[in-house]
Design a protein around this motif. Structure first.
Motif, PDB file in Angstrom:
ATOM      1  N   ARG A 114     -26.966  -7.118 -56.719  1.00 19.35           N
ATOM      2  CA  ARG A 114     -26.237  -6.574 -57.876  1.00 19.35           C
ATOM      3  C   ARG A 114     -27.121  -5.630 -58.675  1.00 19.35           C
ATOM      4  NH1 ARG A 114     -24.205 -10.103 -63.112  1.00 19.35           N
ATOM      5  NH2 ARG A 114     -22.697  -8.591 -63.940  1.00 19.35           N
ATOM      6  N   TRP A 115     -28.390  -6.016 -58.869  1.00 15.07           N
ATOM      7  CA  TRP A 115     -29.316  -5.092 -59.534  1.00 15.07           C
ATOM      8  C   TRP A 115     -29.401  -3.779 -58.761  1.00 15.07           C
ATOM      9  CZ3 TRP A 115     -34.494  -7.750 -61.364  1.00 15.07           C
ATOM     10  CH2 TRP A 115     -34.190  -8.801 -62.248  1.00 15.07           C
ATOM     11  N   GLY A 116     -29.588  -3.901 -57.431  1.00 17.91           N
ATOM     12  CA  GLY A 116     -29.801  -2.721 -56.598  1.00 17.91           C
ATOM     13  C   GLY A 116     -28.598  -1.812 -56.507  1.00 17.91           C
ATOM     14  N   GLU A 117     -27.417  -2.306 -56.851  1.00 19.47           N
ATOM     15  CA  GLU A 117     -26.206  -1.481 -56.846  1.00 19.47           C
ATOM     16  C   GLU A 117     -26.116  -0.585 -58.079  1.00 19.47           C
ATOM     17  OE1 GLU A 117     -23.169  -4.397 -56.596  1.00 19.47           O
ATOM     18  OE2 GLU A 117     -23.452  -4.772 -54.445  1.00 19.47           O
ATOM     19  N   GLN A 118     -26.942  -0.836 -59.080  1.00 19.98           N
ATOM     20  CA  GLN A 118     -26.900  -0.021 -60.285  1.00 19.98           C
ATOM     21  C   GLN A 118     -27.611   1.310 -60.041  1.00 19.98           C
ATOM     22  OE1 GLN A 118     -25.018  -1.398 -62.809  1.00 19.98           O
ATOM     23  NE2 GLN A 118     -24.788  -2.863 -61.117  1.00 19.98           N
ATOM     24  N   PRO A 119     -27.121   2.386 -60.646  1.00 20.46           N
ATOM     25  CA  PRO A 119     -27.753   3.703 -60.446  1.00 20.46           C
ATOM     26  C   PRO A 119     -29.243   3.663 -60.782  1.00 20.46           C
ATOM     27  CG  PRO A 119     -25.663   3.940 -61.612  1.00 20.46           C
ATOM     28  CD  PRO A 119     -25.928   2.467 -61.536  1.00 20.46           C
ATOM     29  N   GLY A 120     -30.049   4.127 -59.838  1.00 26.61           N
ATOM     30  CA  GLY A 120     -31.486   4.216 -60.053  1.00 26.61           C
ATOM     31  C   GLY A 120     -32.257   2.953 -59.728  1.00 26.61           C
ATOM     32  N   LEU A 121     -31.562   1.837 -59.450  1.00 32.12           N
ATOM     33  CA  LEU A 121     -32.234   0.559 -59.217  1.00 32.12           C
ATOM     34  C   LEU A 121     -32.231   0.163 -57.739  1.00 32.12           C
ATOM     35  CD1 LEU A 121     -31.762   0.375 -62.376  1.00 32.12           C
ATOM     36  CD2 LEU A 121     -31.796  -2.088 -62.038  1.00 32.12           C
ATOM     37  N   GLU A 122     -32.116   1.133 -56.863  1.00 32.21           N
ATOM     38  CA  GLU A 122     -32.041   0.818 -55.442  1.00 32.21           C
ATOM     39  C   GLU A 122     -33.264   0.058 -54.943  1.00 32.21           C
ATOM     40  OE1 GLU A 122     -29.455   4.231 -56.463  1.00 32.21           O
ATOM     41  OE2 GLU A 122     -31.597   3.819 -56.792  1.00 32.21           O
ATOM     42  N   THR A 123     -34.414   0.279 -55.531  1.00 31.73           N
ATOM     43  CA  THR A 123     -35.632  -0.414 -55.083  1.00 31.73           C
ATOM     44  C   THR A 123     -35.817  -1.770 -55.764  1.00 31.73           C
ATOM     45  OG1 THR A 123     -36.968   0.758 -56.740  1.00 31.73           O
ATOM     46  CG2 THR A 123     -36.819   1.727 -54.525  1.00 31.73           C
ATOM     47  N   TRP A 124     -34.763  -2.257 -56.438  1.00 27.49           N
ATOM     48  CA  TRP A 124     -34.800  -3.594 -57.031  1.00 27.49           C
ATOM     49  C   TRP A 124     -33.776  -4.507 -56.378  1.00 27.49           C
ATOM     50  CZ3 TRP A 124     -38.414  -5.427 -60.377  1.00 27.49           C
ATOM     51  CH2 TRP A 124     -39.271  -4.485 -60.955  1.00 27.49           C
ATOM     52  N   GLY A 482     -32.757  -8.913 -71.049  1.00 26.50           N
ATOM     53  CA  GLY A 482     -31.906  -7.731 -70.991  1.00 26.50           C
ATOM     54  C   GLY A 482     -31.990  -6.758 -72.136  1.00 26.50           C
ATOM     55  N   THR A 483     -32.852  -6.983 -73.129  1.00 24.16           N
ATOM     56  CA  THR A 483     -32.828  -6.192 -74.357  1.00 24.16           C
ATOM     57  C   THR A 483     -33.545  -4.843 -74.265  1.00 24.16           C
ATOM     58  OG1 THR A 483     -34.680  -7.574 -75.062  1.00 24.16           O
ATOM     59  CG2 THR A 483     -32.505  -8.142 -75.918  1.00 24.16           C
ATOM     60  N   ALA A 484     -34.089  -4.529 -73.109  1.00 16.99           N
ATOM     61  CA  ALA A 484     -34.677  -3.204 -72.867  1.00 16.99           C
ATOM     62  C   ALA A 484     -34.441  -2.886 -71.388  1.00 16.99           C
ATOM     63  CB  ALA A 484     -36.164  -3.174 -73.205  1.00 16.99           C
ATOM     64  N   LYS A 485     -33.197  -2.901 -71.009  1.00 15.95           N
ATOM     65  CA  LYS A 485     -32.837  -2.936 -69.585  1.00 15.95           C
ATOM     66  C   LYS A 485     -33.320  -1.709 -68.817  1.00 15.95           C
ATOM     67  CE  LYS A 485     -28.325  -0.662 -69.432  1.00 15.95           C
ATOM     68  NZ  LYS A 485     -26.945  -0.760 -68.897  1.00 15.95           N
ATOM     69  N   MET A 486     -33.554  -1.931 -67.522  1.00 12.65           N
ATOM     70  CA  MET A 486     -33.889  -0.838 -66.614  1.00 12.65           C
ATOM     71  C   MET A 486     -32.651   0.003 -66.338  1.00 12.65           C
ATOM     72  SD  MET A 486     -36.454  -2.453 -63.738  1.00 12.65           S
ATOM     73  CE  MET A 486     -35.417  -3.859 -63.285  1.00 12.65           C
ATOM     74  N   GLY A 487     -32.867   1.288 -66.168  1.00 14.06           N
ATOM     75  CA  GLY A 487     -31.784   2.200 -65.822  1.00 14.06           C
ATOM     76  C   GLY A 487     -32.262   3.627 -65.897  1.00 14.06           C
ATOM     77  N   PRO A 488     -31.497   4.569 -65.325  1.00 14.15           N
ATOM     78  CA  PRO A 488     -31.922   5.973 -65.327  1.00 14.15           C
ATOM     79  C   PRO A 488     -31.819   6.581 -66.725  1.00 14.15           C
ATOM     80  CG  PRO A 488     -29.712   5.763 -64.427  1.00 14.15           C
ATOM     81  CD  PRO A 488     -30.208   4.362 -64.640  1.00 14.15           C
ATOM     82  N   ALA A 489     -32.477   7.702 -66.916  1.00 13.57           N
ATOM     83  CA  ALA A 489     -32.527   8.336 -68.229  1.00 13.57           C
ATOM     84  C   ALA A 489     -31.164   8.793 -68.712  1.00 13.57           C
ATOM     85  CB  ALA A 489     -33.496   9.514 -68.191  1.00 13.57           C
ATOM     86  N   ASP A 490     -30.228   9.060 -67.795  1.00 10.08           N
ATOM     87  CA  ASP A 490     -28.899   9.507 -68.229  1.00 10.08           C
ATOM     88  C   ASP A 490     -27.977   8.354 -68.603  1.00 10.08           C
ATOM     89  OD1 ASP A 490     -28.402   8.483 -65.720  1.00 10.08           O
ATOM     90  OD2 ASP A 490     -27.601  10.342 -64.871  1.00 10.08           O
ATOM     91  N   ASP A 491     -28.461   7.114 -68.506  1.00  5.12           N
ATOM     92  CA  ASP A 491     -27.715   5.969 -69.011  1.00  5.12           C
ATOM     93  C   ASP A 491     -28.076   5.811 -70.485  1.00  5.12           C
ATOM     94  OD1 ASP A 491     -26.752   3.493 -69.824  1.00  5.12           O
ATOM     95  OD2 ASP A 491     -27.476   2.407 -68.060  1.00  5.12           O
ATOM     96  N   PRO A 492     -27.145   6.024 -71.392  1.00  7.17           N
ATOM     97  CA  PRO A 492     -27.497   6.016 -72.820  1.00  7.17           C
ATOM     98  C   PRO A 492     -28.011   4.680 -73.330  1.00  7.17           C
ATOM     99  CG  PRO A 492     -25.112   6.058 -72.524  1.00  7.17           C
ATOM    100  CD  PRO A 492     -25.715   6.296 -71.173  1.00  7.17           C
ATOM    101  N   MET A 493     -27.734   3.574 -72.603  1.00  7.32           N
ATOM    102  CA  MET A 493     -28.192   2.261 -73.047  1.00  7.32           C
ATOM    103  C   MET A 493     -29.411   1.780 -72.288  1.00  7.32           C
ATOM    104  SD  MET A 493     -26.251   1.874 -75.517  1.00  7.32           S
ATOM    105  CE  MET A 493     -26.744   0.242 -76.013  1.00  7.32           C
ATOM    106  N   ALA A 494     -29.901   2.569 -71.322  1.00  5.60           N
ATOM    107  CA  ALA A 494     -31.099   2.179 -70.578  1.00  5.60           C
ATOM    108  C   ALA A 494     -32.342   2.477 -71.424  1.00  5.60           C
ATOM    109  CB  ALA A 494     -31.183   2.924 -69.254  1.00  5.60           C
ATOM    110  N   VAL A 495     -33.351   1.632 -71.278  1.00  7.44           N
ATOM    111  CA  VAL A 495     -34.600   1.765 -72.031  1.00  7.44           C
ATOM    112  C   VAL A 495     -35.780   1.990 -71.101  1.00  7.44           C
ATOM    113  CG1 VAL A 495     -36.190   0.581 -73.609  1.00  7.44           C
ATOM    114  CG2 VAL A 495     -33.706   0.307 -73.902  1.00  7.44           C
ATOM    115  N   THR A 496     -35.768   1.319 -69.940  1.00 13.05           N
ATOM    116  CA  THR A 496     -36.935   1.281 -69.056  1.00 13.05           C
ATOM    117  C   THR A 496     -36.634   1.983 -67.742  1.00 13.05           C
ATOM    118  OG1 THR A 496     -37.514  -0.854 -70.023  1.00 13.05           O
ATOM    119  CG2 THR A 496     -38.621  -0.247 -67.984  1.00 13.05           C
ATOM    120  N   ASP A 497     -37.524   2.854 -67.323  1.00 11.73           N
ATOM    121  CA  ASP A 497     -37.397   3.559 -66.045  1.00 11.73           C
ATOM    122  C   ASP A 497     -37.685   2.579 -64.915  1.00 11.73           C
ATOM    123  OD1 ASP A 497     -37.758   5.081 -63.724  1.00 11.73           O
ATOM    124  OD2 ASP A 497     -38.703   6.739 -64.793  1.00 11.73           O
ATOM    125  N   PRO A 498     -36.749   2.334 -64.004  1.00 12.56           N
ATOM    126  CA  PRO A 498     -36.975   1.330 -62.956  1.00 12.56           C
ATOM    127  C   PRO A 498     -38.018   1.729 -61.929  1.00 12.56           C
ATOM    128  CG  PRO A 498     -34.895   2.465 -62.606  1.00 12.56           C
ATOM    129  CD  PRO A 498     -35.390   2.909 -63.940  1.00 12.56           C
TER     130      PRO A 498
END
Length: 566
Positions: A114-124, A482-498
């Motif tokens: 499920r993590w790996g299905e998120q944009p930018g998190l393929e290596t997780w 979850g309070t500084a979640k991983m995600g790509p820079a174009d995700d407005p709620m993402a904080v951490t570059d995966p």
């Protein structure tokens, strides 16, 4: 207050937080003898002579005690009768691994798919995370030939013996209720019931600090660990993090580094970010904090597990209840002191299981911990001669909360709102959880020991009564994330570059702890946090990641990206 600049040393890495993730980072980053690493831990040291930390059965003592626990609590939860829910978090070297229940669970492989299905998190995804689980563990009870488990890592994992007859009766009862056994919840098949891995070794707690930091701390000149050092602010030059301000022994100090790595956990990390000007601009401006980077996701996406105790009286003298009584404690403690044996040498969370509560979920959404004793985390003992209990709760509540600082004072606890029981799906799964637990506990295998339900009791039977009881009695399972979640820079709620663990919009600043998790896993989060730190250490150091491993794993219905079907 006078601010003191430390000597001219610029560290390569400052790790803020000496807890579970921080302990891994201390070890792995200082593996490079050329890298100078400073760890700042706000709490005290995990002294070897401290019985409350080292004795497994003493786990109820540190929680709620200001010497060991940050003692957070939520705001009044609107769907839990306005209760404030206490949240124990470790304020000591080793962090929550020094005060928790010592249960080691990876979660289900499909959590990471499920993590790996998120944009930018393929290596997780699972194939990329599995090698890091294996690198950190030495699964003593697992076969040396089992490719799913690690056998030479710092964490030596004991399998709970679960020899008390109540455990066997519970496992048999689960089978009678239609649920399978599993040999290893951290191996090929998580779903089912069986003994649990635990962070106990030779009758002592094996915290992250004891496994990772203690073996190297005094021998490595490039590793400095400072306890009782409260980080109060990240120092920036523009958007580049260049150091940390912290308080120690009544004085304020500053120290510089090429990289600042936040590992304070899902509460401390977003709090420090917001105090330092990284977070929602409207919040920061309202408190007069200059905005360094407007990151609205800092403090959002707060997730957790909630649980209840279903307690029964036992009719046979086989429970651990007598050992909790004041007259028994001195002898129990003496046995532990002399030989690390006896009832004090176990965490008592020796077995349990994972099941699906309905046909709509693909993998287990309920977790059970069984104990041959009836006692709450706060040490409150049920008024029976003998008893047993299960802890149960949904693992994938779709309730999302948030964290926000209240002021510029770093010692003031932030506002925490979890929104427990706020959705229809969460309430439905809570009713299912209690009914599944009751069904298992009513099976014939437990009949010879079953003296009747103590809590919630026969007066709680309808869906409405169950939810009312859960609202009054449920406690956090202590898995905030979850309070500084991983995600790509174009995700407005993402904080951490995966891909780098860097904080979006900054340089020289990274996050490695439970706050980066996009979704909570379906188990205790200690093991996932340790895995994240192992993997992140390679990303930070720029070394080649461990090769992905496409091993099969159990899937109950339908094909998975990697795996086999039932």
């Amino acid at each position: 207050m006078t601010t003191r600049r430390e000597n001219s040393t610029t560290y390569d890495y400052i790790v803020v937080g000496g807890g579970s993730a921080g302990s891994v980072l201390a070890r792995r980053l200082s593996d490079d003898p050329e890298a100078r690493v400073l760890v700042l831990e706000a709490g005290r040291s995990d002294y070897p002579w401290d019985l409350f930390i080292q004795m497994p059965a003493a786990l109820t003592f540190p929680s709620g005690h200001a010497l060991y626990d940050w003692k957070y609590e939520s705001e009044p939860e609107p769907h839990m009768h306005g209760r404030r829910v206490a949240h124990a978090r470790g304020k000591v070297l080793g962090g929550s691994s020094s005060i928790n229940g010592m249960i080691f669970q990876r979660g289900n492989p499909l959590d990471y798919e499920r993590w790996g299905e998120q944009p930018g998190l393929e290596t997780w995804n699972w194939a990329h995370c599995l090698p890091y689980f294996k690198r950190m563990e030495n699964a003593l009870a697992a076969s040396a030939g089992d490719p799913h488990r690690g056998h030479d890592g710092p964490l030596e994992l004991e399998k709970g013996p679960a020899t008390n007859p109540l455990f066997q009766a519970f496992f048999d009862a689960a089978e009678q209720a239609g649920y399978p056994r599993t040999d290893d919840v951290n191996g090929f098949r998580q779903e089912g019931f069986g003994p649990f891995d635990r962070n106990v070794r030779h009758g002592r707690r094996l915290s992250a600090s004891r496994a990772y930091v203690r073996p190297v701390w005094r021998r490595r000149k490039n590793l400095t660990v400072k306890t009782r050092a409260l980080a109060t602010r990240i120092l920036f030059e523009g958007t580049r993090a260049v150091g940390v301000e912290y308080r120690r022994n009544g004085r304020t100090h500053t120290v510089r580094a090429k990289e600042v790595v936040l590992a304070g956990g899902s509460i401390n990390t977003p709090q420090l970010l917001q105090l330092s000007g990284v977070g929602p601009a409207d919040l920061l401006e309202s408190l007069g904090i200059p905005v360094v980077v407007d990151l609205p996701g800092v403090g959002e996406n707060l997730q957790d597990h909630l649980e209840v105790y279903i307690q029964h009286e036992a009719t046979q003298p086989v429970s651990m209840q007598p050992y909790l009584r004041p007259l028994s404690m001195p002898l129990t403690g003496l046995k532990w002191l002399l030989g690390r044996t006896g009832p004090a040498a176990t965490n008592h969370f020796e077995g349990g299981g994972f099941v699906r509560s309905n046909d709509e979920v693909r993998w287990p959404n309920l977790m059970f911990h069984f104990l041959p004793v009836a006692v709450r985390y706060d040490g409150q003992i049920a008024d029976v001669k003998h008893g047993f209990q299960v802890h149960v709760g949904p693992m994938y509540a779709d309730t999302i909360g948030r964290l926000r600082i209240r002021s510029t004072d770093p010692t003031e606890h932030p506002e925490l709102v979890f929104n427990y029981l706020s959705t229809e799906n969460d309430r439905r799964e809570w009713v299912e959880a209690v009914r599944v637990a009751r069904d298992i506990l009513s099976q014939p295998a437990l009949a010879p020991f079953n003296g009747g339900e103590i809590a919630p009791g026969a007066e709680v039977s309808t869906d409405e009564e169950i939810l009312e009881w859960v609202g009054r009695e449920a406690e956090t399972a202590l898995h905030p994330c979850g309070t500084a979640k991983m995600g790509p820079a174009d995700d407005p709620m993402a904080v951490t570059d995966p891909l780098t663990m860097g904080v979006h919009g900054t340089t020289g600043l990274r996050i490695v702890d439970a706050s980066v998790m996009p979704f909570v896993t379906n188990a205790n989060i200690y093991a996932p946090v340790m895995m994240i730190a192992e993997k992140a250490a390679d990303l930070i150091r720029g070394v080649a990641p461990l090769p992905a491993e496409d091993l099969p794993y159990y899937v109950a219905d339908g094909p998975a990206k990697v795996g086999v079907t039932a």
